[in-house]
Design a protein around this motif. Structure first.
Motif, PDB file in Angstrom:
ATOM      1  N   ARG A 162     -10.739  -8.421   8.496  1.00 58.75           N
ATOM      2  CA  ARG A 162      -9.400  -7.954   8.856  1.00 58.75           C
ATOM      3  C   ARG A 162      -9.321  -6.426   8.870  1.00 58.75           C
ATOM      4  O   ARG A 162      -8.615  -5.844   9.676  1.00 58.75           O
ATOM      5  CB  ARG A 162      -8.429  -8.527   7.813  1.00 58.75           C
ATOM      6  CG  ARG A 162      -6.992  -8.275   8.112  1.00 58.75           C
ATOM      7  CD  ARG A 162      -6.138  -8.968   7.058  1.00 58.75           C
ATOM      8  NE  ARG A 162      -4.750  -8.612   7.209  1.00 58.75           N
ATOM      9  CZ  ARG A 162      -3.812  -8.893   6.316  1.00 58.75           C
ATOM     10  NH1 ARG A 162      -4.119  -9.546   5.216  1.00 58.75           N
ATOM     11  NH2 ARG A 162      -2.573  -8.545   6.517  1.00 58.75           N
ATOM     12  N   TYR A 163     -10.042  -5.794   7.937  1.00 59.71           N
ATOM     13  CA  TYR A 163      -9.982  -4.331   7.854  1.00 59.71           C
ATOM     14  C   TYR A 163     -11.259  -3.656   8.373  1.00 59.71           C
ATOM     15  O   TYR A 163     -11.497  -2.481   8.099  1.00 59.71           O
ATOM     16  CB  TYR A 163      -9.720  -3.903   6.395  1.00 59.71           C
ATOM     17  CG  TYR A 163      -8.459  -4.516   5.838  1.00 59.71           C
ATOM     18  CD1 TYR A 163      -7.213  -4.181   6.366  1.00 59.71           C
ATOM     19  CD2 TYR A 163      -8.513  -5.447   4.805  1.00 59.71           C
ATOM     20  CE1 TYR A 163      -6.056  -4.759   5.883  1.00 59.71           C
ATOM     21  CE2 TYR A 163      -7.359  -6.025   4.306  1.00 59.71           C
ATOM     22  CZ  TYR A 163      -6.130  -5.686   4.856  1.00 59.71           C
ATOM     23  OH  TYR A 163      -4.984  -6.262   4.372  1.00 59.71           O
ATOM     24  N   THR A 164     -12.098  -4.415   9.040  1.00 64.55           N
ATOM     25  CA  THR A 164     -13.334  -3.823   9.588  1.00 64.55           C
ATOM     26  C   THR A 164     -13.460  -4.152  11.073  1.00 64.55           C
ATOM     27  O   THR A 164     -14.554  -4.430  11.574  1.00 64.55           O
ATOM     28  CB  THR A 164     -14.598  -4.327   8.831  1.00 64.55           C
ATOM     29  OG1 THR A 164     -14.664  -5.753   8.948  1.00 64.55           O
ATOM     30  CG2 THR A 164     -14.575  -3.913   7.383  1.00 64.55           C
TER      31      THR A 164
ATOM     32  N   ASP B 289      -6.654   2.743   0.484  1.00 60.30           N
ATOM     33  CA  ASP B 289      -6.943   1.357   0.094  1.00 60.30           C
ATOM     34  C   ASP B 289      -8.444   1.227   0.104  1.00 60.30           C
ATOM     35  O   ASP B 289      -9.070   1.298   1.169  1.00 60.30           O
ATOM     36  CB  ASP B 289      -6.335   0.384   1.117  1.00 60.30           C
ATOM     37  CG  ASP B 289      -5.015  -0.175   0.639  1.00 60.30           C
ATOM     38  OD1 ASP B 289      -4.925  -0.541  -0.542  1.00 60.30           O
ATOM     39  OD2 ASP B 289      -4.070  -0.223   1.447  1.00 60.30           O
TER      40      ASP B 289
ATOM     41  N   THR C  42       0.820  -1.212   0.000  1.00 57.55           N
ATOM     42  CA  THR C  42       0.000   0.000   0.000  1.00 57.55           C
ATOM     43  C   THR C  42       0.857   1.267   0.000  1.00 57.55           C
ATOM     44  O   THR C  42       1.927   1.303   0.599  1.00 57.55           O
ATOM     45  CB  THR C  42      -0.968   0.019   1.196  1.00 57.55           C
ATOM     46  OG1 THR C  42      -1.796   1.200   1.088  1.00 57.55           O
ATOM     47  CG2 THR C  42      -0.242   0.066   2.528  1.00 57.55           C
TER      48      THR C  42
ATOM     49  N   GLY D 287     -14.426   0.091   7.042  1.00 61.89           N
ATOM     50  CA  GLY D 287     -13.282  -0.180   6.177  1.00 61.89           C
ATOM     51  C   GLY D 287     -13.644  -1.172   5.091  1.00 61.89           C
ATOM     52  O   GLY D 287     -14.828  -1.465   4.875  1.00 61.89           O
ATOM     53  N   GLU D 288     -12.612  -1.701   4.443  1.00 57.22           N
ATOM     54  CA  GLU D 288     -12.837  -2.652   3.353  1.00 57.22           C
ATOM     55  C   GLU D 288     -13.290  -3.991   3.927  1.00 57.22           C
ATOM     56  O   GLU D 288     -12.562  -4.617   4.698  1.00 57.22           O
ATOM     57  CB  GLU D 288     -11.543  -2.874   2.586  1.00 57.22           C
ATOM     58  CG  GLU D 288     -11.090  -1.680   1.791  1.00 57.22           C
ATOM     59  CD  GLU D 288      -9.777  -1.999   1.101  1.00 57.22           C
ATOM     60  OE1 GLU D 288      -9.812  -2.318  -0.086  1.00 57.22           O
ATOM     61  OE2 GLU D 288      -8.738  -1.960   1.772  1.00 57.22           O
TER      62      GLU D 288
END
Lengths: 281, 78
Positions: free
Chosen positions: A238-240, B71, A42, A170-171
């Protein structure tokens, strides 16, 4: 200050850091001057740069006061110069997906309706009340099927797998096809009703919801596609991280996009990197 | 027979009460609740989604480019 002194642009850098075209090259030119210059990972953050591609400021902080200071710092460094526009050339097709011709773009929003513990943390408060935004793409064939008063199975599955998600923090992870435990939508007399049950194999994440909606057509076009899914969600990705404990109420709404919002042109999150896997009739 | 009817009635009543949670009124309320107001500050920013569009405008207006690179798309993910 952002509106008057800068040209603001918002991007998903997962595209620009990979794409092999003028847009990608210009992004990498700027980002390579910052600390996140390994394009295998990233490069997210806030960049302020000149039109010639010189990086003035980079930061990955989201505090308003710090960002304001950085913007002022960038303005102090900025010296107007004569620069030619970068020629667009041929865009890399893999990272420039376009909505299907003859199809539809639908705005999708989600909100957690309750279940969070009380907090005084201002960032947590923002996440807890956040409304997410994504777009659902509907193909030409699916559009035609809707006009005939039916809801195609391919659209039901796409809607469930990629859009009945908790993306408010998040994603989110998307659902796999074998995680659709139940999906039964009907369209009758302009009313769309049904139920859905999505759940991972180990049961750590799921969504059980009712769906209600109004679909209107005129002269061979869908003119209204208002849907609401409401039910109980559990788990996180993982991203939430930071979802409410246990089961919590989540609503997801859908409405036709009319192009009046710049976000209407953003590709669906679920199509990222593999649009053919996302939109299959 | 009465016992049989009672057994049948329970799941029917549960189904009806569950279905009632998403009435047309509730559908309209939620649909409106999740739609942001155009006047919200973040919606008034003239975001572009193409870096080259931004570069072209920056050359004309002689301004720096503010790039919000995340992202997941900042305008279309969360």
């Amino acid at each position: 200050m952002l509106k008057s002194k800068f040209i603001p642009v918002a991007i998903d850098q997962a595209y620009q850091r990979r794409q092999k075209d003028a847009e990608g090259e210009f992004y990498r030119k700027i980002a390579s001057q910052g600390p996140r210059n390994n394009f295998q990972g990233t490069t997210q953050g806030l960049y302020i740069a000149t039109a010639s591609g010189k990086l003035l400021v980079y930061n990955n902080n989201r505090g308003a006061e710090r960002i304001k200071r950085l913007m002022k710092q960038a303005l102090d460094q900025f010296k107007p110069e004569k620069v030619e526009p970068v020629a667009a050339g041929k865009p890399d097709p893999r990272y420039n997906p376009k909505p299907p011709v003859g199809g539809l773009v639908v705005r999708v929003r989600a909100k957690v309706l309750g279940g969070y513990p009380e907090t005084d943390d201002p960032w947590q408060k923002i996440f807890q009340s956040a409304v997410s935004r994504d777009n659902l793409w509907i193909s030409k064939a699916e559009h035609e099927t809707l006009v005939r008063g039916q809801i195609p199975e391919s659209l039901q599955k796409r809607l469930a797998r990629f859009h009945l998600v908790d993306n408010t923090r998040g994603e989110p992870p998307m659902w796999r096809e074998d995680e659709i435990r139940k999906l039964n939508l009907q369209l009758k007399d302009g009313r769309l009703t049904g139920i859905v049950h999505l759940e991972t194999q180990n049961g750590d994440c799921g969504y059980q919801a009712e769906i209600y909606g109004i679909v209107e057509t005129k002269a061979g076009q869908v003119t209204r596609f208002d849907l609401v899914a409401k039910g109980e969600f559990w788990g996180e990705g993982r991203y939430t991280r930071g979802a409410p404990k246990g089961k919590f109420p989540l609503a997801v709404t859908f409405e036709l996009a009319d192009g009046s919002d710049v976000a209407d042109a953003v590709p669906p999150q679920g199509s990222r990197g593999w649009v053919q896997g996302y939109i299959r009739d | 027979m009465r016992f049989f009817l009672a057994i049948c009635a329970v799941p029917m009543l549960l189904a009806l009460s569950h279905a009632g949670e998403l009435s047309e009124t509730e559908f309209l309320r939620l649909h409106k609740e999740l739609r942001p107001e155009p006047s919200e500050p973040w919606r008034t920013i003239p975001w572009r989604i193409s870096l080259l569009d931004a570069q072209q405008t920056a050359t004309k207006e002689q301004k720096p480019i503010f790039i919000w690179a995340m992202d997941g798309h900042p305008l279309g993910c969360t």
